[in-house]
Design an enzyme around this catalytic site. Structure first.
Site, PDB file in Angstrom:
ATOM      1  N   ARG A  28      55.597 -26.437  46.170  1.00  0.00           N
ATOM      2  CA  ARG A  28      55.689 -25.930  44.794  1.00  0.00           C
ATOM      3  C   ARG A  28      56.921 -26.469  44.080  1.00  0.00           C
ATOM      4  O   ARG A  28      57.520 -25.773  43.253  1.00  0.00           O
ATOM      5  CB  ARG A  28      55.712 -24.398  44.772  1.00  0.00           C
ATOM      6  CG  ARG A  28      54.407 -23.770  45.203  1.00  0.00           C
ATOM      7  CD  ARG A  28      54.279 -22.334  44.698  1.00  0.00           C
ATOM      8  NE  ARG A  28      53.096 -21.718  45.280  1.00  0.00           N
ATOM      9  CZ  ARG A  28      53.086 -20.526  45.857  1.00  0.00           C
ATOM     10  NH1 ARG A  28      54.173 -19.802  45.920  1.00  0.00           N
ATOM     11  NH2 ARG A  28      51.978 -20.044  46.355  1.00  0.00           N
ATOM     12  N   ARG A  32      57.138 -23.290  37.996  1.00  0.00           N
ATOM     13  CA  ARG A  32      57.704 -22.403  36.977  1.00  0.00           C
ATOM     14  C   ARG A  32      59.225 -22.337  36.963  1.00  0.00           C
ATOM     15  O   ARG A  32      59.800 -21.942  35.968  1.00  0.00           O
ATOM     16  CB  ARG A  32      57.156 -20.988  37.193  1.00  0.00           C
ATOM     17  CG  ARG A  32      55.688 -20.873  36.860  1.00  0.00           C
ATOM     18  CD  ARG A  32      55.113 -19.541  37.284  1.00  0.00           C
ATOM     19  NE  ARG A  32      54.958 -19.451  38.731  1.00  0.00           N
ATOM     20  CZ  ARG A  32      54.508 -18.369  39.359  1.00  0.00           C
ATOM     21  NH1 ARG A  32      54.182 -17.300  38.677  1.00  0.00           N
ATOM     22  NH2 ARG A  32      54.391 -18.365  40.666  1.00  0.00           N
ATOM     23  N   ARG A  41      53.658 -25.859  29.998  1.00  0.00           N
ATOM     24  CA  ARG A  41      52.679 -24.785  30.157  1.00  0.00           C
ATOM     25  C   ARG A  41      52.331 -24.152  28.807  1.00  0.00           C
ATOM     26  O   ARG A  41      51.209 -23.703  28.588  1.00  0.00           O
ATOM     27  CB  ARG A  41      53.232 -23.723  31.116  1.00  0.00           C
ATOM     28  CG  ARG A  41      52.230 -22.658  31.503  1.00  0.00           C
ATOM     29  CD  ARG A  41      52.791 -21.734  32.542  1.00  0.00           C
ATOM     30  NE  ARG A  41      53.975 -21.034  32.061  1.00  0.00           N
ATOM     31  CZ  ARG A  41      54.672 -20.168  32.795  1.00  0.00           C
ATOM     32  NH1 ARG A  41      54.318 -19.943  34.042  1.00  0.00           N
ATOM     33  NH2 ARG A  41      55.724 -19.569  32.298  1.00  0.00           N
ATOM     34  N   ASP A  78      45.358 -27.459  43.091  1.00  0.00           N
ATOM     35  CA  ASP A  78      45.149 -26.169  43.737  1.00  0.00           C
ATOM     36  C   ASP A  78      44.148 -26.364  44.859  1.00  0.00           C
ATOM     37  O   ASP A  78      43.308 -27.267  44.787  1.00  0.00           O
ATOM     38  CB  ASP A  78      44.635 -25.124  42.735  1.00  0.00           C
ATOM     39  CG  ASP A  78      44.748 -23.711  43.301  1.00  0.00           C
ATOM     40  OD1 ASP A  78      43.848 -23.305  44.075  1.00  0.00           O
ATOM     41  OD2 ASP A  78      45.728 -23.019  42.998  1.00  0.00           O
ATOM     42  N   TYR A 155      38.580 -17.193  49.785  1.00  0.00           N
ATOM     43  CA  TYR A 155      38.493 -17.118  48.322  1.00  0.00           C
ATOM     44  C   TYR A 155      37.038 -17.028  47.867  1.00  0.00           C
ATOM     45  O   TYR A 155      36.687 -16.224  46.996  1.00  0.00           O
ATOM     46  CB  TYR A 155      39.153 -18.339  47.680  1.00  0.00           C
ATOM     47  CG  TYR A 155      40.642 -18.181  47.476  1.00  0.00           C
ATOM     48  CD1 TYR A 155      41.144 -17.192  46.639  1.00  0.00           C
ATOM     49  CD2 TYR A 155      41.537 -19.024  48.120  1.00  0.00           C
ATOM     50  CE1 TYR A 155      42.508 -17.039  46.453  1.00  0.00           C
ATOM     51  CE2 TYR A 155      42.906 -18.882  47.945  1.00  0.00           C
ATOM     52  CZ  TYR A 155      43.392 -17.886  47.107  1.00  0.00           C
ATOM     53  OH  TYR A 155      44.737 -17.735  46.927  1.00  0.00           O
TER      54      TYR A 155
END
Length: 353
Positions: A28, A32, A41, A78, A155
């Site tokens: 990551r 963010r 974003r 992802d 998922y």
């Protein structure tokens, strides 16, 4: 294939060469905590847009490269990205993760899935990876990124992330035949996807079995490990020289099993001491990790001490320095920069194995 001095540092270490310092990247590392990402974003609020529009995904993937020069540049993506290519409709909700609109609960749904054709379903992946390779050249290693069968099944069956995994465990323990069919289809699709990433420019591929740590060891042996092996065996048949990394979150109880998966490198989380991980995995298995991402909230001296501790325990062969999981969103950028600077100043000549 002859190895020249221009072979990137991480790729050399991942192949088992002795290097002067451990290569370093962060999971990551695009995201963010970086102002550049938060600004982007606002312009592209949809995660799927950010990861599937090539120009945007390339820019995001390269933000940490431009800021910190890590030894690994990973595709911004992802794990659920290939699912629509199998006929599983999904979206990725900001801050909540993947949402599967029609969770897979029946044999008929699983029978209706179709094989993955990456060129038709995921052509943007090739564009992104080719651009990353040309951008970083020999200065860094480009990593691909896939999910593992158990985690993708979790998922697809749950419909979203879960704290208890009760729906997929219900299927696993009361109707395992259906689940094994799904896992088999997912394994074959992921192998195709990993090969496509390698053919498009990925030099190393990391498989994330994020939720396999939620399984008991005996259930890991039934529902996770055989399908990890199935993916890795298929990829190795066609791409034997591409190093493969396996990550399982909360993996302390299944570490030895991860070493049996066929992965070249096992990513170790911070719940295991790196010296213990080395002893448990044996001398032939390469390792990645394993600083607690929370360490990056500490002082510079604290960060330096923890890096040195991990590197000393990992020894002078087959270690890629990384966090045990992704960098946390509130992490100060200057501490990330310090992490990379400190890592690059290391010299393994003084590290005893």
């Amino acid at each position: 294939m002859g190895v020249s001095s221009t072979t990137p540092h991480l790729l050399r270490a991942a192949r088992g060469e002795v290097v002067d310092r451990p290569p370093v990247w962060m999971m990551r590392q695009a995201g963010r905590y970086m102002k550049a990402y938060r600004d982007l974003r606002e312009k592209y609020p949809s995660f799927r847009d950010r990861s599937e529009i090539p120009d945007v995904a390339i820019e995001v993937s390269l933000q940490p490269w431009k800021a910190f020069q890590p030894d690994g540049v990973i595709l911004f993506s992802d794990i659920v990205t290939p699912l629509p290519g199998l006929g599983i409709d999904m979206d990725i909700a900001e801050g909540k993760g993947p949402i599967i609109h029609s969770p897979l609960r029946t044999q008929e749904q699983i029978e209706n899935l179709h094989p993955l054709e990456p060129e038709a379903a995921l052509p943007f992946i090739k564009t992104i990876l080719q651009s990353l390779r040309s951008e970083v050249g020999d200065k860094s290693t480009v990593l691909g990124f896939v999910g593992a069968p158990w985690t993708l099944a979790a998922y697809a069956v749950e419909g979203k992330g879960s704290k208890t995994y009760s729906i997929i465990k219900n299927m696993a323990f009361s109707d395992p035949t259906i689940l094994h069919q799904l896992l088999s289809k997912l394994a074959d699709a992921i192998a195709i996807y990993a090969r496509y990433q390698i053919d498009s420019g990925a030099q190393v591929v990391q498989m994330f079995d994020s939720w396999a740590g939620q399984l008991s060891p005996q259930d890991y042996d039934t529902f996770a490990l055989p399908y990890q092996k199935r993916v890795f065996q298929q990829v190795k048949q066609t791409h034997p020289d591409t190093p493969l990394i396996l990550l399982v979150s909360g993996s302390a109880g299944v570490l030895e099993r991860m070493g049996q998966s066929g992965a070249d490198i096992v990513s170790v989380d911070w719940a295991v001491d790196m010296a213990d991980a080395r002893a448990r995995l044996g001398k032939q298995v390469k390792v990645q990790g394993n600083l607690d991402p929370g360490v990056l909230f500490g002082s510079k001296q604290f960060i330096r001490d923890r890096i040195h501790d991990t590197v000393r325990k990992a020894g002078n062969w087959g270690h890629i320095l990384n966090l045990g999981h992704g960098v946390l969103p509130e992490t100060p950028e200057e501490n990330v920069a310090f992490f990379f600077e400190t890592a690059k100043e290391l010299n393994l000549a003084g590290v005893k194995n």
